[in-house]
Motif scaffolding. Structure first.
Motif, short mmCIF file in Angstrom:
data_model
loop_
_atom_site.label_atom_id
_atom_site.label_comp_id
_atom_site.label_asym_id
_atom_site.label_seq_id
_atom_site.Cartn_x
_atom_site.Cartn_y
_atom_site.Cartn_z
N CYS A 1 20.07 73.70 -2.11
CA CYS A 1 21.19 74.08 -2.98
C CYS A 1 22.49 74.08 -2.20
N CYS B 1 24.28 71.26 -10.53
CA CYS B 1 24.48 69.99 -9.82
C CYS B 1 23.21 69.14 -9.86
N CYS C 1 18.36 70.66 -6.96
CA CYS C 1 17.02 71.22 -6.81
C CYS C 1 16.02 70.50 -7.71
#
Ligand code: SF4
Ligand code: SF4
Length: 107
Positions: free
Chosen positions: A101, A12, A15
């Motif tokens: 996360c 995604c 981070c």
């Protein structure tokens, strides 16, 4: 004893939107020099991020930074363009290990 479940990264990119590049070490720097990765060194020297209250800006020209300069979007996923030689801090990051996360589990 039950083994701890390994959480798979969903790419995604969240981070990598943190300023991980600020944690580049001398070891990373030496490796990139050895590997002749002037491209990486140049980008880090020129796009080093500083926190400007609620977002990151380039230390050099104050330009708005949207995250790590090596992060690219591919459809609905993100990819690290220097994955094979990414900084130690990125290699050590365990998916789900921080609130950053979406797969974070406080266990
Ligand atoms: S170097 Fe790669 S893994 Fe590390 S923050 Fe940037 S995009 Fe993410
Ligand atoms: S925030 Fe979690 S799921 Fe998203 S890229 Fe990072 S490790 Fe993967």
């Amino acid at each position: 004893m039950k083994e701890k479940e390994t959480i798979k990264c969903r790419r995604c990119g969240k981070c990598c939107l943190a300023n991980l590049i600020a944690y580049v070490t001398a070891e990373d720097w030496e490796r990139w020099k050895r590997q002749g990765r002037e491209d990486i060194i140049h980008i880090i020297e020129n796009q080093q991020a500083v926190w400007a209250g609620d977002h990151f800006v380039s230390a050099k020209d104050g330009k708005y930074l949207h995250g790590c300069p090596f992060l690219v979007r591919e459809g609905n996923r993100y990819t690290c363009t220097i994955y094979e030689t990414r900084p130690r801090v990125c290699r050590d990051y365990i998916p789900g290990s921080s609130e950053l996360c979406p797969q974070y589990r406080n266990k």
